[in-house]
Motif scaffolding. Structure first.
Motif, PDB file in Angstrom:
ATOM      1  N   GLU A 160       0.850  -1.193   0.000  1.00 42.23           N
ATOM      2  CA  GLU A 160       0.000   0.000   0.000  1.00 42.23           C
ATOM      3  C   GLU A 160       0.882   1.238   0.000  1.00 42.23           C
ATOM      4  O   GLU A 160       1.961   1.248   0.609  1.00 42.23           O
ATOM      5  N   ASN A 161       0.435   2.283  -0.673  1.00 37.03           N
ATOM      6  CA  ASN A 161       1.182   3.528  -0.728  1.00 37.03           C
ATOM      7  C   ASN A 161       1.156   4.255   0.616  1.00 37.03           C
ATOM      8  O   ASN A 161       0.215   4.110   1.406  1.00 37.03           O
ATOM      9  N   ASP A 162       2.180   5.066   0.827  1.00 36.22           N
ATOM     10  CA  ASP A 162       2.281   5.868   2.041  1.00 36.22           C
ATOM     11  C   ASP A 162       1.140   6.884   2.102  1.00 36.22           C
ATOM     12  O   ASP A 162       0.813   7.539   1.105  1.00 36.22           O
ATOM     13  N   SER A 163       0.549   7.045   3.262  1.00 38.54           N
ATOM     14  CA  SER A 163      -0.635   7.905   3.399  1.00 38.54           C
ATOM     15  C   SER A 163      -0.338   9.363   3.075  1.00 38.54           C
ATOM     16  O   SER A 163      -1.210  10.082   2.581  1.00 38.54           O
ATOM     17  N   SER A 164       0.893   9.824   3.332  1.00 35.90           N
ATOM     18  CA  SER A 164       1.200  11.224   3.037  1.00 35.90           C
ATOM     19  C   SER A 164       1.183  11.492   1.538  1.00 35.90           C
ATOM     20  O   SER A 164       0.735  12.556   1.086  1.00 35.90           O
ATOM     21  N   GLU A 165       1.647  10.523   0.742  1.00 37.19           N
ATOM     22  CA  GLU A 165       1.595  10.669  -0.713  1.00 37.19           C
ATOM     23  C   GLU A 165       0.144  10.650  -1.191  1.00 37.19           C
ATOM     24  O   GLU A 165      -0.258  11.441  -2.041  1.00 37.19           O
ATOM     25  N   VAL A 166      -0.634   9.736  -0.644  1.00 33.85           N
ATOM     26  CA  VAL A 166      -2.048   9.630  -1.019  1.00 33.85           C
ATOM     27  C   VAL A 166      -2.793  10.906  -0.644  1.00 33.85           C
ATOM     28  O   VAL A 166      -3.586  11.440  -1.441  1.00 33.85           O
ATOM     29  N   ASP A 167      -2.547  11.416   0.556  1.00 37.84           N
ATOM     30  CA  ASP A 167      -3.230  12.636   1.002  1.00 37.84           C
ATOM     31  C   ASP A 167      -2.945  13.800   0.063  1.00 37.84           C
ATOM     32  O   ASP A 167      -3.848  14.597  -0.252  1.00 37.84           O
ATOM     33  N   ALA A 168      -1.684  13.920  -0.404  1.00 33.67           N
ATOM     34  CA  ALA A 168      -1.320  15.034  -1.285  1.00 33.67           C
ATOM     35  C   ALA A 168      -2.081  14.953  -2.601  1.00 33.67           C
ATOM     36  O   ALA A 168      -2.602  15.964  -3.103  1.00 33.67           O
ATOM     37  N   LEU A 169      -2.197  13.767  -3.163  1.00 32.93           N
ATOM     38  CA  LEU A 169      -2.900  13.603  -4.436  1.00 32.93           C
ATOM     39  C   LEU A 169      -4.405  13.778  -4.252  1.00 32.93           C
ATOM     40  O   LEU A 169      -5.085  14.382  -5.089  1.00 32.93           O
ATOM     41  N   PHE A 170      -4.923  13.254  -3.160  1.00 28.94           N
ATOM     42  CA  PHE A 170      -6.363  13.346  -2.909  1.00 28.94           C
ATOM     43  C   PHE A 170      -6.770  14.809  -2.709  1.00 28.94           C
ATOM     44  O   PHE A 170      -7.820  15.259  -3.191  1.00 28.94           O
ATOM     45  N   GLN A 171      -5.930  15.554  -2.011  1.00 29.32           N
ATOM     46  CA  GLN A 171      -6.208  16.974  -1.811  1.00 29.32           C
ATOM     47  C   GLN A 171      -6.151  17.725  -3.137  1.00 29.32           C
ATOM     48  O   GLN A 171      -6.961  18.618  -3.396  1.00 29.32           O
ATOM     49  N   TRP A 172      -5.206  17.355  -4.003  1.00 24.58           N
ATOM     50  CA  TRP A 172      -5.089  17.999  -5.314  1.00 24.58           C
ATOM     51  C   TRP A 172      -6.340  17.762  -6.161  1.00 24.58           C
ATOM     52  O   TRP A 172      -6.787  18.640  -6.889  1.00 24.58           O
ATOM     53  N   LEU A 173      -6.922  16.564  -6.047  1.00 24.22           N
ATOM     54  CA  LEU A 173      -8.117  16.232  -6.830  1.00 24.22           C
ATOM     55  C   LEU A 173      -9.334  17.056  -6.404  1.00 24.22           C
ATOM     56  O   LEU A 173     -10.257  17.267  -7.202  1.00 24.22           O
ATOM     57  N   GLY A 174      -9.356  17.486  -5.163  1.00 23.33           N
ATOM     58  CA  GLY A 174     -10.447  18.342  -4.717  1.00 23.33           C
ATOM     59  C   GLY A 174     -11.633  17.574  -4.161  1.00 23.33           C
ATOM     60  O   GLY A 174     -11.643  16.339  -4.106  1.00 23.33           O
ATOM     61  N   PRO A 175     -12.701  18.275  -3.785  1.00 24.33           N
ATOM     62  CA  PRO A 175     -13.837  17.666  -3.080  1.00 24.33           C
ATOM     63  C   PRO A 175     -14.649  16.691  -3.925  1.00 24.33           C
ATOM     64  O   PRO A 175     -15.455  15.928  -3.371  1.00 24.33           O
ATOM     65  N   GLU A 176     -14.489  16.716  -5.249  1.00 24.17           N
ATOM     66  CA  GLU A 176     -15.264  15.812  -6.093  1.00 24.17           C
ATOM     67  C   GLU A 176     -14.761  14.373  -6.016  1.00 24.17           C
ATOM     68  O   GLU A 176     -15.478  13.442  -6.378  1.00 24.17           O
ATOM     69  N   ALA A 177     -13.517  14.180  -5.582  1.00 19.80           N
ATOM     70  CA  ALA A 177     -12.960  12.830  -5.492  1.00 19.80           C
ATOM     71  C   ALA A 177     -13.637  12.061  -4.364  1.00 19.80           C
ATOM     72  O   ALA A 177     -13.829  12.592  -3.265  1.00 19.80           O
ATOM     73  N   ASP A 178     -13.984  10.798  -4.627  1.00 15.44           N
ATOM     74  CA  ASP A 178     -14.709  10.015  -3.623  1.00 15.44           C
ATOM     75  C   ASP A 178     -13.795   8.983  -2.969  1.00 15.44           C
ATOM     76  O   ASP A 178     -12.604   8.880  -3.261  1.00 15.44           O
ATOM     77  N   ASP A 179     -14.366   8.198  -2.074  1.00 19.53           N
ATOM     78  CA  ASP A 179     -13.596   7.203  -1.339  1.00 19.53           C
ATOM     79  C   ASP A 179     -13.032   6.133  -2.268  1.00 19.53           C
ATOM     80  O   ASP A 179     -11.972   5.557  -1.990  1.00 19.53           O
ATOM     81  N   GLY A 180     -13.738   5.855  -3.353  1.00 19.46           N
ATOM     82  CA  GLY A 180     -13.240   4.874  -4.311  1.00 19.46           C
ATOM     83  C   GLY A 180     -11.921   5.318  -4.929  1.00 19.46           C
ATOM     84  O   GLY A 180     -11.006   4.510  -5.126  1.00 19.46           O
ATOM     85  N   ALA A 181     -11.821   6.610  -5.223  1.00 21.95           N
ATOM     86  CA  ALA A 181     -10.572   7.149  -5.767  1.00 21.95           C
ATOM     87  C   ALA A 181      -9.453   7.043  -4.748  1.00 21.95           C
ATOM     88  O   ALA A 181      -8.307   6.701  -5.079  1.00 21.95           O
ATOM     89  N   ARG A 182      -9.787   7.328  -3.495  1.00 23.28           N
ATOM     90  CA  ARG A 182      -8.762   7.244  -2.449  1.00 23.28           C
ATOM     91  C   ARG A 182      -8.265   5.801  -2.301  1.00 23.28           C
ATOM     92  O   ARG A 182      -7.055   5.559  -2.172  1.00 23.28           O
ATOM     93  N   THR A 183      -9.182   4.854  -2.308  1.00 19.70           N
ATOM     94  CA  THR A 183      -8.801   3.446  -2.195  1.00 19.70           C
ATOM     95  C   THR A 183      -7.881   3.039  -3.335  1.00 19.70           C
ATOM     96  O   THR A 183      -6.879   2.331  -3.140  1.00 19.70           O
ATOM     97  N   ALA A 184      -8.199   3.492  -4.544  1.00 21.52           N
ATOM     98  CA  ALA A 184      -7.349   3.177  -5.699  1.00 21.52           C
ATOM     99  C   ALA A 184      -5.960   3.780  -5.540  1.00 21.52           C
ATOM    100  O   ALA A 184      -4.955   3.152  -5.899  1.00 21.52           O
ATOM    101  N   LEU A 185      -5.878   4.994  -5.005  1.00 20.91           N
ATOM    102  CA  LEU A 185      -4.579   5.632  -4.795  1.00 20.91           C
ATOM    103  C   LEU A 185      -3.777   4.894  -3.730  1.00 20.91           C
ATOM    104  O   LEU A 185      -2.550   4.807  -3.814  1.00 20.91           O
ATOM    105  N   VAL A 186      -4.444   4.344  -2.754  1.00 17.64           N
ATOM    106  CA  VAL A 186      -3.757   3.610  -1.691  1.00 17.64           C
ATOM    107  C   VAL A 186      -3.255   2.264  -2.192  1.00 17.64           C
ATOM    108  O   VAL A 186      -2.092   1.889  -1.957  1.00 17.64           O
TER     109      VAL A 186
END
Length: 530
Positions: free
Chosen positions: A225-251
């Protein structure tokens, strides 16, 4: 209607599958029927019925087929296999640090032709350890050009999308199967001392199912699994439209380290830097060598592309392979392996090895670990009593720990000699206490060590081989099987050179490189290098 184009992939870590999927996607962009198929589930008997088969395969170890390609690799090598009328092309991924670079792809190319199949384009070879996009894109372009001009296929052809536009949406979960979750993290301990420049760990998984059929010499593939700090940075960049499914894929599913051409193409309309890199291969290589996905996104406006498009442009997160360090005769429900935790600074930010620090730091004991067995028959112990000469500095000692446990459980009287090397004896003698006990009990007849940071001169395993050249040659002359495991880029090259010199000086052979090639062909020189 034009016939289907079949794209078959052989893979261990997912790179070949990713290329095969992209190739099939490009062919479908012509309006043709194309399917990307795992060689492990493909019936070899179907091959003679194919109109066009495109092979995309990696090579495992020093010239072996990946585990899912073994059956098809054997089938195309049979004299009884007839493939008249079948057309084919081969893209061979490999690692240029191996003498038998891309050998599996070369085998497919030669064997398909020998069985009567017709080549539509010259074989392309890619260094899967570096930037394989450019040679792969050349292979893809050649296949597309053929399909657009051959009458059998061109009738259904439409305009093909540009390479940078491929896979604009995320592939389905079915196209990206996770490794089976049949393991659980149950133990880990630090092997290196507090003053070591390395951070090396012993890791244990509780196993069941197919993984429990392992043998010493095999590997285990782990999906991290990817490091949470890397995932958080990308998820924040995607903005509020990104859902939990996107976060799971990034992880769990997407590589956040490697900048792909698809990502550059996706961001080029929004980022001057991405556009520059997309048009300049040399600049892209230089950038990708020291940058991550996060670094590129920071040079584009936040949320300029949606989550689905971003996920589709990211490489899959490849499983990591580790040499097994245990014997099923001693630990039938557990598999052990050895991990160097990777930590370094990149662009002023701390960077962590994805799998290594997940296993050693972030995953808690009891965590389910997606894992699969990756058999390595060419590296296993031979089923006889010939002497065993093992060379495994650093984490390369892992399979030899497995060998020694196995030999001890069997009560074998086989002679064995281990060359181990690292920085210092006090802090880097991995499994040192166990190895000394093997030596004291006679399971290990000889133990030669080399410490590169302990004295005025740097001493490596190849120096120890040369120092004991006469005895080394005597073991080889007595029929010893030589196993080499560890660093491919430097150590393995130096050890091969040392053995070749020993053969010339002590054995009187005229050509050391030719002698070593003969040892490989006879199954007496086996490598698991990385």
């Amino acid at each position: 209607m034009p016939p289907r184009v079949t794209v078959l992939f052989g893979t261990e870590t997912g790179n070949s599958q990713d290329c095969a999927d992209r190739l099939a996607d490009s062919i479908r962009g012509l309006g043709l029927d194309a399917e990307s198929i795992d060689m492990g589930v493909y019936d070899p008997a179907q091959l003679s019925d194919e109109a066009l088969v495109l092979i995309v395969t990696s090579t495992f170890g020093n010239g072996d087929p990946p585990s899912n390609a073994i059956d098809l690799h054997k089938y195309v090598g049979l004299d009884s296999t007839v493939l008249d009328g079948v057309r084919f092309g081969v893209c061979a991924l490999g690692d240029t640090t191996y003498p038998l670079f891309a050998q599996c792809g070369r085998d497919f190319d030669e064997r398909l032709e020998a069985r009567g199949a017709q080549r539509i384009t010259e074989r392309v070879e890619c260094d899967g350890g570096f930037d394989y996009d450019e040679p792969f894109d050349a292979f893809r372009a050649a296949c597309i050009a053929y399909l657009q001009t051959d009458p059998t296929f061109s009738a259904g052809s439409g305009p093909v999308r540009a390479a940078s536009d491929q896979r604009s949406t995320a592939p389905s979960a079915a196209a990206r199967p996770r490794l089976e979750q049949d393991a659980r993290l149950v133990a880990r301990r630090r092997l290196s001392g507090s003053a070591s420049g390395k951070d090396t760990w012993h890791v244990e998984l509780e196993i069941e199912g197919a993984l429990a059929a392992y043998q010493p010499g095999d590997c285990v593939a782990v999906a991290p699994e990817n490091d949470s700090s890397e995932v958080d940075a990308l998820f924040q960049w995607l903005g509020p439209e990104a859902d939990d499914g996107a976060r799971t894929a990034l992880v769990r599913d997407r590589c956040l380290q490697r900048v792909s051409p698809e990502l550059l193409g996706l961001l080029a309309p929004h980022s001057r830097r991405a556009a520059e890199l997309a048009d300049d291969i040399d600049a892209r290589r230089a950038f990708a060598g020291g940058a991550r996905v996060r670094d590129l996104l920071e040079q584009a406006p936040p949320a300029c592309v949606d989550a689905s498009a971003l996920l589709g442009a990211l490489r899959p997160l490849a499983p990591r392979l580790y040499s097994i360090a245990s014997s099923p005769l001693r630990t039938p429900r557990h598999v052990h392996f050895t991990v160097d935790a990777v930590r370094y600074a990149q662009n002023g930010r701390p960077t962590l090895g994805v799998a290594s620090t997940w296993l050693t730091d972030r995953a808690s004991i009891g965590t389910a670990v997606p894992a699969e067995l990756r058999p390595h028959p060419a590296f296993r112990l031979t089923d006889d009593e010939r002497p065993l000469l093992m060379i495994g500095p650093g984490t390369g000692v892992a399979p030899f720990r497995a060998f020694l446990h196995h030999l001890e459980e069997l009560g074998s009287e086989r002679r064995s000699w281990l060359f181990f090397g690292h920085r210092t004896e006090a802090d880097d003698f991995l499994y040192g206490e166990e190895l000394r006990h093997f030596h004291e009990r006679g399971t290990l007849d000889r133990l030669s060590t080399a410490w590169s940071r302990q004295g005025p001169e740097r001493v490596y395993v190849q120096h120890r081989l040369r120092e004991q050249a006469r005895d080394v040659w005597q073991w080889i002359d007595d029929g010893a099987v030589v196993h080499l495991c560890g660093d491919a880029q430097h150590m393995a090259v130096d050890v091969r050179a040392a053995l070749s010199e020993i053969a010339v000086r002590e054995g009187g052979v005229s050509d050391g490189a030719e002698w070593l090639a003969g040892m490989v062909a006879d199954g007496r020189f086996k490598e698991d290098v990385y």
